[in-house]
Design an enzyme around this catalytic site. Sequence first.
Site, PDB file in Angstrom:
ATOM      1  N   TRP A  55      10.208   6.686  -3.606  1.00 16.23           N
ATOM      2  CA  TRP A  55       8.890   6.551  -4.206  1.00 16.23           C
ATOM      3  C   TRP A  55       8.831   5.416  -5.224  1.00 16.23           C
ATOM      4  CZ3 TRP A  55       4.189   8.670  -3.257  1.00 16.23           C
ATOM      5  CH2 TRP A  55       4.136   9.754  -2.374  1.00 16.23           C
TER       6      TRP A  55
ATOM      7  N   ARG B 291      -2.383  12.637   8.675  1.00 18.71           N
ATOM      8  CA  ARG B 291      -3.446  11.663   8.973  1.00 18.71           C
ATOM      9  C   ARG B 291      -2.877  10.304   9.331  1.00 18.71           C
ATOM     10  NH1 ARG B 291      -3.972   7.646   5.285  1.00 18.71           N
ATOM     11  NH2 ARG B 291      -2.888   8.045   3.325  1.00 18.71           N
TER      12      ARG B 291
ATOM     13  N   GLU C 263      13.284  15.407  -1.520  1.00 15.64           N
ATOM     14  CA  GLU C 263      11.879  15.072  -1.751  1.00 15.64           C
ATOM     15  C   GLU C 263      11.010  16.320  -1.603  1.00 15.64           C
ATOM     16  OE1 GLU C 263       8.525  11.838  -0.314  1.00 15.64           O
ATOM     17  OE2 GLU C 263       9.850  12.715   1.202  1.00 15.64           O
TER      18      GLU C 263
ATOM     19  N   LEU D 145       3.429   1.911  14.317  1.00 13.49           N
ATOM     20  CA  LEU D 145       4.701   1.202  14.187  1.00 13.49           C
ATOM     21  C   LEU D 145       4.387  -0.136  13.526  1.00 13.49           C
ATOM     22  CD1 LEU D 145       7.760   1.342  15.090  1.00 13.49           C
ATOM     23  CD2 LEU D 145       7.043   0.004  17.081  1.00 13.49           C
ATOM     24  N   TYR D 146       4.979  -0.381  12.370  1.00 14.99           N
ATOM     25  CA  TYR D 146       4.743  -1.666  11.702  1.00 14.99           C
ATOM     26  C   TYR D 146       5.316  -2.810  12.537  1.00 14.99           C
ATOM     27  CZ  TYR D 146       2.919   0.543   7.518  1.00 14.99           C
ATOM     28  OH  TYR D 146       2.132   1.247   6.638  1.00 14.99           O
TER      29      TYR D 146
ATOM     30  N   CYS E 250      -0.342  11.641   3.131  1.00 17.93           N
ATOM     31  CA  CYS E 250      -0.222  11.379   4.569  1.00 17.93           C
ATOM     32  C   CYS E 250      -0.101  12.693   5.333  1.00 17.93           C
ATOM     33  CB  CYS E 250       0.978  10.478   4.847  1.00 17.93           C
ATOM     34  SG  CYS E 250       0.812   8.813   4.186  1.00 17.93           S
TER      35      CYS E 250
ATOM     36  N   ASP F 215       3.979   6.635   9.612  1.00 13.60           N
ATOM     37  CA  ASP F 215       4.874   5.502   9.835  1.00 13.60           C
ATOM     38  C   ASP F 215       5.973   6.003  10.772  1.00 13.60           C
ATOM     39  OD1 ASP F 215       6.999   3.703   9.706  1.00 13.60           O
ATOM     40  OD2 ASP F 215       6.940   3.480   7.531  1.00 13.60           O
TER      41      ASP F 215
ATOM     42  N   TYR G 284       1.259  14.907  -4.036  1.00 11.99           N
ATOM     43  CA  TYR G 284       1.528  16.171  -3.336  1.00 11.99           C
ATOM     44  C   TYR G 284       1.812  17.374  -4.241  1.00 11.99           C
ATOM     45  CZ  TYR G 284       2.082  13.154   0.778  1.00 11.99           C
ATOM     46  OH  TYR G 284       1.893  12.249   1.782  1.00 11.99           O
TER      47      TYR G 284
END
Length: 303
Positions: free
Chosen positions: A86, A205, A64, A247-248, A180, A208, A128
């Site tokens: 993605w 910013r 990536e 944290l989800y 992010c 996850d 990006y």
Amino acid sequence: MTRHPEFQYLDLMTRLLENGDRRIDRTGVGTLATFGAMMRFDLSDGTFPVYTTKRVYWKTAVKEMLWFLTGQTNIRSLLRENVRIWSDWPLARYRKETGIEITQQEFEAQVVADEEFAEAWGDLGPVYGKQWRRWIDQSGREHDQIATIIETLRNNPSSRRMIFHAWNVGELDQMALHPCHMVYQFYVSGLDSGQPRLSLMVTQRSSDHMLGNPFNICQQAALLAMIAQQVDIPVGELVWSGGDVHLYLNHVDQAKEQLTRVPRPFPKLTLARKPASIDGYRIEDFVVTGYDPYPPIEAPVAV
């Protein structure tokens, strides 16, 4: 005895579980969040910070990063490298706009096989890579931020302006996902002693913590290694700074499982060759030895 640096990550996970601010987020899943965090990793001995308390697919993360460096924004080339991280965003857009309930596997196969389909549905907007390598200013002039960093490191390594970023306010609404990991700043220490070290601080910013951070840390270390090699300055530290670290809620059980594991030694990274430029690196150039992680922990991606 020096405490294992991976405990920085695990301690932050504990902080989120025990004291996280419960929030409703953009995805609707919900998170436990905290604001403001920092981790530091000394990479001067060849350490490659790939977390060990679960298997991190570091090759996917580095691929990536290599894709970012190409300046591309279409997932087609990523899928050809078997990188699917993605796909969720363009797939969601395709389903919403066409009403066709295509599977992810079918969607990805069509992106790879059909160039016109890929152009219509596989592009992520000016994310990006576009901003890093092809930022367009108001006069229409193109800026290669990565090339500028490398040039400055070679000619003025004490500069306080060795920064690149992707938060292009005028193009945010065209991006599939807002950046992010936003700001990358380089710093050369030891110039007065004749023993310089190149360090990198990344400001993120939004992080996850379960899925994104493990990828980000090792790919940012890979970027530091590449640029250090290009400018002939030994590697120093990777410093990571997080804003909204979360944290989800559907990752809580997985996080608790990971916290039962004791970190093992980080692997080492060497680069097999020195390409002529930053554009010449390939995944085969990254030689990682001594990686002995615990088994992977699966968790769903919030889109």
